[in-house]
Motif scaffolding. Structure first.
Motif, mmCIF file in Angstrom:
data_model
loop_
_atom_site.group_PDB
_atom_site.id
_atom_site.type_symbol
_atom_site.label_atom_id
_atom_site.label_comp_id
_atom_site.label_asym_id
_atom_site.label_seq_id
_atom_site.Cartn_x
_atom_site.Cartn_y
_atom_site.Cartn_z
ATOM 1 N N ALA A 1 -4.207 3.452 -1.355
ATOM 2 C CA ALA A 1 -4.349 3.121 0.061
ATOM 3 C C ALA A 1 -5.490 2.135 0.262
ATOM 4 N N ALA A 2 -6.609 2.369 -0.443
ATOM 5 C CA ALA A 2 -7.766 1.486 -0.285
ATOM 6 C C ALA A 2 -7.421 0.076 -0.734
ATOM 7 N N THR A 3 -6.659 -0.048 -1.827
ATOM 8 C CA THR A 3 -6.320 -1.376 -2.339
ATOM 9 C C THR A 3 -5.444 -2.132 -1.347
ATOM 10 N N VAL A 4 -4.366 -1.483 -0.874
ATOM 11 C CA VAL A 4 -3.489 -2.154 0.083
ATOM 12 C C VAL A 4 -4.258 -2.496 1.359
ATOM 13 N N ALA A 5 -5.078 -1.533 1.833
ATOM 14 C CA ALA A 5 -5.844 -1.778 3.059
ATOM 15 C C ALA A 5 -6.802 -2.948 2.872
ATOM 16 N N THR A 6 -7.398 -3.054 1.684
ATOM 17 C CA THR A 6 -8.341 -4.148 1.441
ATOM 18 C C THR A 6 -7.629 -5.494 1.459
ATOM 19 N N LEU B 1 -5.496 3.828 8.496
ATOM 20 C CA LEU B 1 -6.808 4.363 8.869
ATOM 21 C C LEU B 1 -7.944 3.611 8.186
ATOM 22 N N THR B 2 -7.715 3.163 6.922
ATOM 23 C CA THR B 2 -8.824 2.584 6.170
ATOM 24 C C THR B 2 -8.899 1.068 6.319
ATOM 25 N N THR B 3 -7.897 0.468 6.984
ATOM 26 C CA THR B 3 -7.966 -0.976 7.205
ATOM 27 C C THR B 3 -9.158 -1.320 8.091
ATOM 28 N N ALA B 4 -9.391 -0.486 9.124
ATOM 29 C CA ALA B 4 -10.460 -0.786 10.072
ATOM 30 C C ALA B 4 -11.841 -0.891 9.414
ATOM 31 N N ILE C 1 -15.396 -7.613 -0.276
ATOM 32 C CA ILE C 1 -14.128 -7.000 -0.662
ATOM 33 C C ILE C 1 -14.386 -5.702 -1.414
ATOM 34 N N VAL C 2 -15.345 -5.743 -2.363
ATOM 35 C CA VAL C 2 -15.668 -4.530 -3.121
ATOM 36 C C VAL C 2 -16.219 -3.452 -2.178
ATOM 37 N N GLY C 3 -17.151 -3.850 -1.308
ATOM 38 C CA GLY C 3 -17.718 -2.898 -0.362
ATOM 39 C C GLY C 3 -16.658 -2.321 0.556
ATOM 40 N N GLY C 4 -15.767 -3.182 1.042
ATOM 41 C CA GLY C 4 -14.692 -2.733 1.922
ATOM 42 C C GLY C 4 -13.779 -1.745 1.210
ATOM 43 N N TRP C 5 -13.500 -2.042 -0.058
ATOM 44 C CA TRP C 5 -12.644 -1.144 -0.835
ATOM 45 C C TRP C 5 -13.304 0.231 -0.980
ATOM 46 N N LEU C 6 -14.607 0.226 -1.285
ATOM 47 C CA LEU C 6 -15.310 1.501 -1.471
ATOM 48 C C LEU C 6 -15.323 2.318 -0.187
ATOM 49 N N LEU C 7 -15.563 1.622 0.928
ATOM 50 C CA LEU C 7 -15.583 2.322 2.216
ATOM 51 C C LEU C 7 -14.202 2.880 2.529
#
Lengths: 276, 310
Positions: free
Chosen positions: A78-83, A146-149, A193-199
């Motif tokens: 989910a995090a990857t697609v959202a990122t 949810l994690t896109t935001a 991008i890395v930070g966004g993925w982690l969040l």
């Protein structure tokens, strides 16, 4: 009291208050880790000595580990697609002028502001009509949303610091838009991008309510923990809790390395704000 | 001739603002939000008006669900008391959380040297990254009747000081406060660190005491941040089901009595009945309550914002 003495007293009081607050914040986490490594069946004093019994029970038992496996599958996906989605959207919002740009940004942030309970009920209603509920991929679909935001917020922060001239220079030197995006914008945005993925990963990994509504029998870890929690006193919860805190801790180190420099980067080193 | 035609065509070259990349980049996000956000939300609002026949929902525009809910406000299922309990839990929790966090933020901004501020912030915000569910479980083992605090008190011979907080709404509030404080730290830090130092120095140089400076300068300038943080925390608490369920034990005791919070009622309604439309209608009522809180906070904020603009 002298002026200097009074100032000292205030500063001491301030630091004591911060200390009390930190104890309040970390006491539960500390207790959970402590009792995961004790022989005690119930979390009570006196301590009965070190033991890895609950970790062994956790791994022999299987349900929580299966759920951890599900979470380890869903959250990074989910995090990857959202990122990816949020990088593209952040790039467009940052580069182009168009009507409704601010409105669009506001809409992209909305899912995290709406309580999980509401979004959970709403998703369940729709997904059950479409017969898409009760599977692991239903959780995945909702978690991407949810994690896109949060991912978008971080990536956008980074992109807004990219001087416009960088990309324009690449075009002038003959790069196509696509090449400029790949060679100039993406390398610049990488920490974001890395930070966004982690969040995004954290949001998904800890999310309970939506997963509870749509997961069915393919439980993610928080859903499984909740079921155990409602049923019995089981110290292997302490063990899985410690493992989860460890994962969160690793993610937090990543956040400290990638996200905080974006927020504080400019102020670093310039002691513009000395203490009173 | 041909050359100038090329030049003309060249003059019409697209500006950087027009590019296929714009649509290409926005499409995935817009599509995903359309299908999985606006779809569910619109459906959610409509679904509350559906009827149930033979245990399965039927599309309709009927007010049956809402009529049933309002008929059960203070009798039967007591939804009204649930709403009252939710407000009684959430508003004080939000006020306490905001007060404590505000003091911490003041302490960090004015009492910690700049080079250590980032560390202090990191430490106070870090628990946000840990699982909320597990933190509630940890509070359970701390507050339980034979839990960490009580067993420790007994062990050191202070048995008469034992606490009985578990399964009360006080425990619910502790869980909620623990959940919202890291978020409030961020909101309030942004507010307080943006207050102009010069204003504080001027006030002090003109002979105001620390407390006077706080009351006349710092507090008024924090107003918007404080209102934002209270309303934000209230809305989060109103929508939270976990703390009331795990620490409050469902129907936790409070001055209002042994009544579960409204989200708890929604969840048990969902678990016990197959009437999904009515569950949805209850959730819609919760949304309306949250919107009222939001409206009140915006109303309170408006004079402060105008004051800042002057």
């Amino acid at each position: 009291m002298t002026e200097g003495g009074e100032r000292r007293a205030w500063i001491v009081a301030a630091r004591i208050w911060i200390g009390i607050f930190l104890v309040f914040l970390y006491l539960p986490i500390f207790m959970l880790i402590l009792f995961s490594m004790q022989k005690n069946q119930f979390a009570s004093f006196p301590l009965m000595g070190f033991s890895t019994e609950w970790y062994r029970k956790l791994f022999n038992d299987g349900t929580l580990i299966t759920a951890l496996g599900n979470s380890i599958l869903v959250s990074p996906a989910a995090a990857t697609v959202a990122t990816i989605i949020s990088f593209l959207a952040a790039y467009a919002i940052n580069r182009f002028e168009f009507r409704g740009r601010n409105l669009l940004t506001g809409i992209f942030i909305m899912p995290v502001l709406i309580p999980g309970l509401i979004l959970g009920v709403a998703c369940l209603g729709l997904l059950s009509r479409l017969h898409l509920n009760g599977e692991l991929y239903s959780v995945f679909l909702m978690h991407v949303l949810l994690t896109t935001a949060p991912a978008l917020a971080i990536i956008q922060l980074r992109l807004s610091q990219l001087p416009r001239s960088h990309e324009e220079a690449a075009w002038d030197l003959g790069a196509t838009e696509w090449q400029a995006l790949r060679r100039v914008v993406i390398p610049w945005a990488l920490p974001g991008i890395v930070g966004g993925w982690l969040l995004a990963f954290t949001f998904s990994f800890d999310e309970f309510l939506i997963a509870w509504f749509v997961a069915g029998f393919d439980q993610t870890l928080p859903v499984a923990i909740f079921s155990v929690l409602k049923a019995v006193v089981d110290p292997s919860l302490n063990a899985i809790g410690t493992i989860v805190f460890l994962i969160s801790g690793i993610v937090l180190v990543g956040v400290e390395m990638f996200v905080l420099p974006l927020v504080f980067g400019r102020e670093q080193g310039t002691d513009s704000n000395p203490g009173v | 001739m041909e050359n100038s035609a090329i030049a003309l065509r060249g003059a019409k070259v697209r500006t950087p603002n027009q590019s296929w990349l714009r649509e290409f980049c926005l499409l995935p996000a817009v599509a995903w939000y359309g299908v999985f956000f606006f779809g569910p939300l619109c459906f959610f609002l409509w679904f509350g008006f559906w009827r149930v026949e033979d245990y399965s929902p039927v599309a309709d525009f009927s007010l049956t669900n809402y009529r049933e809910i309002f008929a059960n406000m203070f009798t039967g299922s007591n939804y009204g008391w649930g709403i009252a309990q939710s407000l009684w839990v959430s508003v004080p929790a939000a006020l306490i959380a905001t007060t404590c966090t505000y003091l911490v933020v003041l302490a960090i901004v004015y009492g910690v040297p700049a080079r250590r501020q980032r560390l202090a912030l990191l430490l106070t915000v870090a628990p946000f990254w840990s699982s909320y569910l597990l933190r509630l479980y940890a509070w359970q083992i701390i507050l339980a009747r034979e839990g960490a605090i009580n067993s420790l008190l007994t062990a050191i011979g202070l048995g008469e000081w034992r606490i009985a907080l578990m399964y009360t709404q006080i425990a619910t509030r502790i869980g909620l406060i623990h959940y919202v404080t890291p978020i409030l730290i961020i909101i309030l830090y942004v507010t307080v660190s943006n207050i102009d130092r010069a204003l504080i120095d001027v006030s002090r140089n003109l002979g105001a005491t620390r407390l006077q400076t706080f009351r006349k300068v710092i507090l008024p300038l924090s107003r918007v941040g404080l209102i934002t943080s209270v309303s934000f925390a209230t809305i989060i608490c109103l929508g939270d089901f976990l703390s009331g369920s795990l620490l409050g034990g469902g129907g936790g005791t409070s001055l209002i009595g042994r009544v579960p919070t409204f989200p708890d009622m929604i969840m048990s309604e969902y678990g016990s009945s197959s009437n999904l439309p009515r569950t949805t209608a209850m959730a819609s009522i919760l949304v309306v309550i949250m919107l009222i809180v939001l409206a009140i906070s915006i109303r309170l904020m408006t004079p402060a914002l105008k004051g800042n603009r002057r």
